[in-house]
Design an enzyme around this catalytic site. Structure first.
Site, mmCIF file in Angstrom:
data_model
loop_
_atom_site.group_PDB
_atom_site.id
_atom_site.type_symbol
_atom_site.label_atom_id
_atom_site.label_comp_id
_atom_site.label_asym_id
_atom_site.label_seq_id
_atom_site.Cartn_x
_atom_site.Cartn_y
_atom_site.Cartn_z
ATOM 1 C CD GLU A 43 10.196 101.458 65.861
ATOM 2 O OE1 GLU A 43 9.807 100.852 64.836
ATOM 3 O OE2 GLU A 43 9.026 102.196 66.350
ATOM 4 C CG HIS A 45 7.130 95.018 72.293
ATOM 5 N ND1 HIS A 45 7.303 96.193 73.169
ATOM 6 C CD2 HIS A 45 7.118 93.929 72.865
ATOM 7 C CE1 HIS A 45 7.581 95.190 74.311
ATOM 8 N NE2 HIS A 45 7.561 93.913 74.047
ATOM 9 N N GLY A 156 11.077 87.857 69.347
ATOM 10 C CA GLY A 156 12.250 87.994 69.355
ATOM 11 C C GLY A 156 13.665 87.122 69.634
ATOM 12 C CD GLN A 162 10.257 84.071 75.719
ATOM 13 O OE1 GLN A 162 10.403 85.108 76.452
ATOM 14 N NE2 GLN A 162 10.142 85.358 74.653
#
Length: 339
Positions: A43, A45, A156, A162
């Protein structure tokens, strides 16, 4: 248009084919929005996909590619879940029109000859435990940006380091791409959604909630300073012996170390820990300093600017304003009690 049907999901495995389709779409002035993933979609993603679809006239491309360059451990690479058919069905359910699912040979036909160096930050935090990980992540995303001709990309905040390094990549290499971030998506009990969560047994799953609980407590200590944030979060983690902490750090918003005299502002509290056989990440934004005092100063400063006075308020002037405010409250209180 061959390779693209509005309202339907088309899966491409060829660099040439996805490039041809996305170039044609960009010529129609439609933004192509990339959501890079390694599959095993959950969910979290799908929330990234929904954020991508919310951009005006967006055509969303979701890439599904388990990138060997991001794995230092071959065993971890071999056991990473690969669920392409189920992933495509999930993406079809949320209206994704283009999926790019190349093979390793398709993405790296000449091997790993040319790669991106992510810089000093890539050796800290996650990078200290996973040498080369961020070089691999930035390399594959740079390739995906180019291959899909995207104008935008969505990441995200769960993998916050990242995200920071991706923005560094876009800025430093002058890439014509706008990055968009989505806050951490959580389970009902607070655990950050991750493809690795399915590997937690019932005992580890219960213990893993300590990560988000620690971050929550730490964030609520922001008005007492960095030390209180870290000690509060650490107290929660130390109470759960099943959680083996790799790091718990408080950094500024761009993940630089906080200076010793850091007074107030935005920061980021990050944790990585092993619970059972699973390594988990989480993070939360923290406001350091007295938020109420900062808001009061911003309101007073705005009032002065509206009156044509642009000078910055000093601490002494703010103290006098608070004294006057408190005096007004006392006068009003006495008046109300006599009415």
């Amino acid at each position: 248009m061959a390779g693209y049907t509005p309202g339907e999901t088309t899966v491409h495995t060829s660099v040439t084919d996805i490039g041809r389709v996305t170039r044609a779409l960009r010529k129609t002035s439609r933004p192509v929005v990339l959501v890079p993933t390694m599959g095993a979609l959950h969910e979290g993603h799908l929330e990234l996909v929904r954020a991508a679809k919310s951009l005006p006239r967006a055509v969303v491309v979701v890439s599904i590619f388990v990138n060997p360059l991001q794995f230092g451990d071959d065993a971890d690479l071999d056991t990473y879940p690969r669920t392409l058919e189920a992933d495509v069905e999930k993406l079809r359910g949320v209206g994704v029109e283009l999926v790019f699912a190349p093979s390793v040979r398709e993405m790296y036909p000449n091997g790993f000859r040319t790669t991106v160096s992510a810089g000093p930050l890539s050796g800290e935090l996650e990078g200290a435990s996973r040498p080369g990980h961020f070089d691999g992540a930035l390399t594959v995303c740079l390739k995906l940006f180019n291959v899909t001709n995207c104008s935008d990309a969505v990441f995200g905040e769960k993998d916050y380091q990242q995200l920071v390094l991706m923005q560094q990549l876009v800025t430093d290499l002058n890439l014509p791409i706008q990055l968009h971030s989505v806050p951490v998506i959580r389970e009902k009990d607070g655990l950050a959604m991750s493809s690795r969560n399915v590997r937690l047994d019932s005992t580890a799953r219960q213990a893993a909630v300590a990560l988000s609980a620690a971050l929550t407590l730490g964030a609520h200590c922001g008005d007492r300073g960095p030390g209180a944030v870290l000690s509060g979060a650490r107290s929660v983690l130390e109470a759960v012996p099943e959680v083996e902490v790799d790091y718990l750090e408080l950094r500024d918003g761009r993940l630089a170390p906080l200076p010793e005299n850091f007074g107030e502002g935005e920061a980021r509290l990050l944790v990585a820990a092993r619970v059972g056989e699973v390594r988990l990440l989480d993070n939360v934004g923290v406001i350091l300093g007295d938020l109420q005092a900062r808001q009061e100063k911003e309101i007073a400063q705005a009032a002065l600017q509206a009156a044509g006075l642009d000078a910055e308020l000093t601490d002494e002037e703010m103290a006098e304003l608070r004294r006057l405010r408190d005096e007004v409250r006392r006068v009003r209180g006495r008046r109300d009690s006599t009415e």
